[in-house]
Design a protein around this motif. Sequence first.
Motif, mmCIF file in Angstrom:
data_model
loop_
_atom_site.group_PDB
_atom_site.id
_atom_site.type_symbol
_atom_site.label_atom_id
_atom_site.label_comp_id
_atom_site.label_asym_id
_atom_site.label_seq_id
_atom_site.Cartn_x
_atom_site.Cartn_y
_atom_site.Cartn_z
ATOM 1 N N ALA A 179 0.839 -1.213 0.000
ATOM 2 C CA ALA A 179 0.000 0.000 0.000
ATOM 3 C C ALA A 179 0.868 1.255 0.000
ATOM 4 N N VAL A 180 1.952 1.232 0.758
ATOM 5 C CA VAL A 180 2.885 2.374 0.773
ATOM 6 C C VAL A 180 3.539 2.515 -0.600
ATOM 7 N N ASP A 181 4.039 1.401 -1.154
ATOM 8 C CA ASP A 181 4.710 1.435 -2.458
ATOM 9 C C ASP A 181 3.784 1.920 -3.569
ATOM 10 N N ALA A 182 2.494 1.629 -3.440
ATOM 11 C CA ALA A 182 1.519 2.060 -4.446
ATOM 12 C C ALA A 182 1.060 3.503 -4.224
ATOM 13 N N GLY A 183 1.540 4.141 -3.144
ATOM 14 C CA GLY A 183 1.136 5.508 -2.852
ATOM 15 C C GLY A 183 -0.255 5.620 -2.261
ATOM 16 N N GLU A 184 -0.813 4.506 -1.815
ATOM 17 C CA GLU A 184 -2.160 4.497 -1.239
ATOM 18 C C GLU A 184 -2.173 5.035 0.188
ATOM 19 N N VAL A 185 -1.115 4.773 0.935
ATOM 20 C CA VAL A 185 -1.018 5.229 2.326
ATOM 21 C C VAL A 185 0.414 5.660 2.613
ATOM 22 N N THR A 186 0.558 6.477 3.629
ATOM 23 C CA THR A 186 1.882 6.775 4.181
ATOM 24 C C THR A 186 1.804 6.466 5.672
ATOM 25 N N LEU A 187 2.881 5.924 6.182
ATOM 26 C CA LEU A 187 2.901 5.506 7.581
ATOM 27 C C LEU A 187 3.644 6.522 8.423
ATOM 28 N N LYS A 188 3.102 6.823 9.592
ATOM 29 C CA LYS A 188 3.774 7.706 10.543
ATOM 30 C C LYS A 188 4.745 6.908 11.407
ATOM 31 N N LEU A 189 4.494 5.603 11.524
ATOM 32 C CA LEU A 189 5.320 4.707 12.321
ATOM 33 C C LEU A 189 5.890 3.628 11.406
ATOM 34 N N SER A 190 6.753 2.777 11.937
ATOM 35 C CA SER A 190 7.228 1.635 11.156
ATOM 36 C C SER A 190 6.041 0.716 10.857
ATOM 37 N N ALA A 191 6.206 -0.176 9.910
ATOM 38 C CA ALA A 191 5.114 -1.095 9.560
ATOM 39 C C ALA A 191 4.694 -1.925 10.765
ATOM 40 N N ASP A 192 5.656 -2.451 11.526
ATOM 41 C CA ASP A 192 5.306 -3.272 12.689
ATOM 42 C C ASP A 192 4.612 -2.456 13.774
ATOM 43 N N ALA A 193 5.089 -1.252 14.039
ATOM 44 C CA ALA A 193 4.445 -0.403 15.047
ATOM 45 C C ALA A 193 3.043 -0.008 14.582
ATOM 46 N N THR A 194 2.875 0.230 13.296
ATOM 47 C CA THR A 194 1.557 0.557 12.759
ATOM 48 C C THR A 194 0.608 -0.618 12.937
ATOM 49 N N LEU A 195 1.076 -1.822 12.623
ATOM 50 C CA LEU A 195 0.233 -3.003 12.813
ATOM 51 C C LEU A 195 -0.146 -3.187 14.276
ATOM 52 N N ASP A 196 0.817 -2.991 15.178
ATOM 53 C CA ASP A 196 0.503 -3.089 16.616
ATOM 54 C C ASP A 196 -0.567 -2.083 17.002
ATOM 55 N N ALA A 197 -0.428 -0.846 16.506
ATOM 56 C CA ALA A 197 -1.377 0.214 16.862
ATOM 57 C C ALA A 197 -2.749 -0.014 16.231
#
Length: 192
Positions: A144-162
């Motif tokens: 999703a990040v590579d496709a420009g659909e989303v940008t993450l404020k945290l790392s992928a793992d921290a985002t998944l945890d949150a």
Amino acid sequence: MDSPPRRVHSGSRRDDAARLAVLRAADDLLVEHGFSALTIEAIARRAGVSKQTIYRWWPSKVEVLLDTLIADSVKQLPVPDKATADSIRAYLRAFGRFLTREDAGKVLLALLAQAQHDPATAANLQQRYLGPRRALERELLTRAVDAGEVTLKLSADATLDALIGPIVYCALTGAPIPRALVDTLTETLLNA
């Protein structure tokens, strides 16, 4: 002179009907009676197989439940192929329904609870279910990040945890999982 054909040894090869009966029985009994009351004897009785059959294939009830969870998750909670903010939001909503409405979700919650005081269960759950599922979810976010659909404020793992943590917490405590919770988490953490 021809030698007689070799007999194929079936040894501990699993009978698929018996395997499915065991998984279904374990799932049903967990939901009906809870983890602590679940026994191999009860699973065998409900599935119509011998205890020896179960012990030949699974060393413990935790392993039976893990196989149940893995099989059911593939069917009931697939990680989406489409990597968009909407597909991630839909996946999280489905995860909430899985935890609160599906027998397999109850299996996951029971294994998470058991893992808190049993290191062997924690290790098996991580190796066989949580780790592989996390890899698929991380790949979804990365695509999703590579496709420009989303940008993450945290790392992928921290985002998944949150994203996942509050949903699991609600399910563990018996609280409802409001649609607005998932919407707020995705809007805040994914920057669609």
